[in-house]
Design an enzyme around this catalytic site. Structure first.
Site, PDB file in Angstrom:
ATOM      1  N   ARG A 180       0.850  -1.203   0.000  1.00  0.00           N
ATOM      2  CA  ARG A 180       0.000   0.000   0.000  1.00  0.00           C
ATOM      3  C   ARG A 180       0.884   1.250   0.000  1.00  0.00           C
ATOM      4  NH1 ARG A 180      -1.331   1.547   4.652  1.00  0.00           N
ATOM      5  NH2 ARG A 180      -2.204  -0.407   5.424  1.00  0.00           N
TER       6      ARG A 180
ATOM      7  N   TYR B  33     -16.736  17.441 -14.583  1.00  0.00           N
ATOM      8  CA  TYR B  33     -17.244  16.068 -14.559  1.00  0.00           C
ATOM      9  C   TYR B  33     -18.274  15.898 -13.432  1.00  0.00           C
ATOM     10  CZ  TYR B  33     -17.396  11.070 -13.681  1.00  0.00           C
ATOM     11  OH  TYR B  33     -17.838   9.794 -13.437  1.00  0.00           O
TER      12      TYR B  33
ATOM     13  N   ASP C 121      -7.576  19.752 -13.451  1.00  0.00           N
ATOM     14  CA  ASP C 121      -7.877  18.401 -13.928  1.00  0.00           C
ATOM     15  C   ASP C 121      -7.511  18.388 -15.414  1.00  0.00           C
ATOM     16  OD1 ASP C 121      -9.060  16.124 -14.982  1.00  0.00           O
ATOM     17  OD2 ASP C 121     -10.694  16.141 -13.513  1.00  0.00           O
TER      18      ASP C 121
ATOM     19  N   LYS D 230      -8.556   7.428 -18.721  1.00  0.00           N
ATOM     20  CA  LYS D 230      -8.887   7.949 -20.036  1.00  0.00           C
ATOM     21  C   LYS D 230      -7.684   7.858 -20.987  1.00  0.00           C
ATOM     22  CE  LYS D 230     -12.877   8.651 -18.149  1.00  0.00           C
ATOM     23  NZ  LYS D 230     -12.716   8.828 -16.759  1.00  0.00           N
TER      24      LYS D 230
HETATM   25  O1  P1T Z   1     -13.680   7.690 -13.516  1.00  0.00           O
HETATM   26  P1  P1T Z   1     -12.486   8.108 -12.716  1.00  0.00           P
HETATM   27  O2  P1T Z   1     -11.215   7.457 -13.133  1.00  0.00           O
HETATM   28  O3  P1T Z   1     -12.726   8.056 -11.254  1.00  0.00           O
HETATM   29  O4  P1T Z   1     -12.247   9.665 -13.091  1.00  0.00           O
HETATM   30  C1  P1T Z   1     -13.134  10.677 -12.756  1.00  0.00           C
HETATM   31  C2  P1T Z   1     -12.988  11.828 -13.708  1.00  0.00           C
HETATM   32  C3  P1T Z   1     -12.241  12.925 -13.312  1.00  0.00           C
HETATM   33  N1  P1T Z   1     -12.067  13.983 -14.128  1.00  0.00           N
HETATM   34  C4  P1T Z   1     -12.608  14.021 -15.359  1.00  0.00           C
HETATM   35  C5  P1T Z   1     -12.398  15.222 -16.222  1.00  0.00           C
HETATM   36  C6  P1T Z   1     -13.363  12.934 -15.830  1.00  0.00           C
HETATM   37  O5  P1T Z   1     -13.883  13.005 -17.054  1.00  0.00           O
HETATM   38  C7  P1T Z   1     -13.563  11.808 -14.983  1.00  0.00           C
HETATM   39  C8  P1T Z   1     -14.386  10.650 -15.404  1.00  0.00           C
HETATM   40  N2  P1T Z   1     -15.206  10.908 -16.506  1.00  0.00           N
HETATM   41  C9  P1T Z   1     -16.034  10.012 -17.111  1.00  0.00           C
HETATM   42  C10 P1T Z   1     -16.186   8.745 -16.707  1.00  0.00           C
HETATM   43  C11 P1T Z   1     -16.769  10.541 -18.288  1.00  0.00           C
HETATM   44  O6  P1T Z   1     -17.296   9.754 -19.087  1.00  0.00           O
HETATM   45  O7  P1T Z   1     -16.801  11.764 -18.440  1.00  0.00           O
END
Ligand code: P1T
Length: 379
Positions: free
Chosen positions: A46, A98, A170, A195
């Site tokens: 961890r 988001y 972000d 992503k």
């Molecule tokens: O899904 P996760 O890995 O927890 O990430 C969250 C997140 C944070 N910031 C941005 C700009 C994001 O687009 C996302 C997640 N977004 C999607 C799942 C979506 O389809 O927009």
């Protein structure tokens, strides 16, 4: 070192014991000690894991950061940054962001006495009206999800520094291939690694990058204390994905440019949101801070009927209707009912997010096939 070379080499070196050119998946929870406290730098997975360490170093290099930390998801990374705050603190955020981030801030951290202001940052000077002695963090998405608003990164950094406020961008939509916010004076970059960085729709992960040692040390403490770490197999997959980040991004951006222009000329399309278009309200800011304009596009039809947007989404044959973005395959989505459903409708409408908005994550397929798919889906 230039970006493509860094994508392939930064943070990774052949395994010292075998010479394996690819970083091994250290699938272990613990590490043997010769005497209490005497070990080879690793105690418990961890806290540290060699596969994760390699990925953290690789991501840090790409964002021109000294420090990198990986988390079990993008939201776990955001959650960790929010834990730097105390009751009474205030945060100024972009009003388009988001839906999951909005939900985390309003449904979780608001309960702990933290106040969030969601505002338009089209003119960064608007921020000044919301700054007071309690303001501790400015939270920015640029481009924003899903309206592709562009925020002046240097402007944000300047206002924040003058007021001694921490800044976080972000950078999920842009990736460091397109912009490196730390170079503009931003304190923290956060990513949904899920992503573009991962790039193959097979991993959920987050990351935080910074040059601020004090902030890094606090975040690393939280990473270990709260424990939302990614597993080594996922770290391996992202290390592999990153090696082609520059190649994928080049194609995502090329395809998106063709599609944005195609959509803009389509008689049934009302508005196209893509920062590379000269019609984009902040195109000049985008040009000044982005190396390319990204693979995300949103658009609306000349129709206020939600059924018409749904029909297009149902008609697609190549674009798959799914949440998420940034993978090699093209996706389409309906933010109002999918990724941004957790934002109250009035708030969405205030930010300009219509019920009829369609979002595309343009993949790296042959763009002629993607345009054919759009043509038949829109009709
Ligand atoms: O899904 P996760 O890995 O927890 O990430 C969250 C997140 C944070 N910031 C941005 C700009 C994001 O687009 C996302 C997640 N977004 C999607 C799942 C979506 O389809 O927009």
């Amino acid at each position: 070192m230039k970006f493509g070379t860094k994508a392939i080499h930064a943070g990774v070196s052949p395994d010292p014991t075998t010479g394996a050119i690819m970083t091994p998946i250290y699938q272990t929870s613990t590490f043997v000690q010769s005497s209490p406290g005497k070990h080879k730098g690793y105690e418990y997975a961890r806290t540290h894991n060699p596969t994760r360490d390699a990925l953290q170093a690789s991501l840090a290099a790409l964002e021109n950061a000294q420090f990198g930390l990986c988390f079990a998801s993008g939201l776990a990374a955001t959650d960790t940054i929010a834990k730097l705050l105390r009751p009474g603190d205030e945060v100024i955020c972009t009003n388009d962001l988001y839906g999951g981030t909005y939900r985390l801030f309003t449904k979780v951290f608001q309960n702990y006495g933290i106040k969030f202001h969601f505002i338009s940052m089209d003119d960064v000077n608007t921020i000044k009206q919301y700054i007071n002695a309690n303001t501790k963090l400015i939270w920015v998405e640029t481009p924003t999800n899903p309206l592709l608003n562009i925020i002046d990164i240097k402007g944000i950094a300047t206002i924040a520094k003058a007021n001694n406020i921490l800044t976080c961008i972000d950078n999920t939509f842009a990736t460091p291939y397109i912009q490196t916010p730390l170079d503009f004076g931003i304190d923290i970059v956060v990513h949904s690694v899920t992503k573009y960085l991962s790039g193959h729709s097979d991993v959920v992960m987050g990351a935080i990058l910074t040059n601020n040692k004090e902030v890094h040390d606090k975040l690393m403490f939280l990473q270990n204390a709260c424990g939302a770490v990614p597993g080594p197999q996922d770290c391996f997959l992202v290390l592999r994905g990153i090696k082609t980040l520059h190649l994928r991004m080049e194609r995502h951006c090329f395809n998106a440019a063709k599609i944005a222009h195609y959509l803009e000329a389509h008689p049934k399309v009302e508005k196209v949101y893509w920062p590379g278009l000269t019609s984009h309200k902040n195109h000049e800011v985008a040009k000044s801070q982005m190396n390319a304009f990204g693979g995300m596009i949103s658009f609306t039809l000349h129709s206020e009927k939600i059924e018409d947007a749904f029909k297009v989404l149902e008609n697609f044959k190549l674009f798959c209707l799914a949440e998420s973005l940034g993978g090699v395959e093209s996706l389409c989505g309906h933010p109002a009912s999918m990724t941004h459903a957790s934002i109250p409708r009035e708030e969405r409408l205030k930010a300009g997010l219509k019920d009829t908005l369609i979002r595309l994550s343009v993949g790296v397929e042959d763009v002629e096939d993607l345009i054919d798919d759009l043509a038949q889906a829109i009709g």
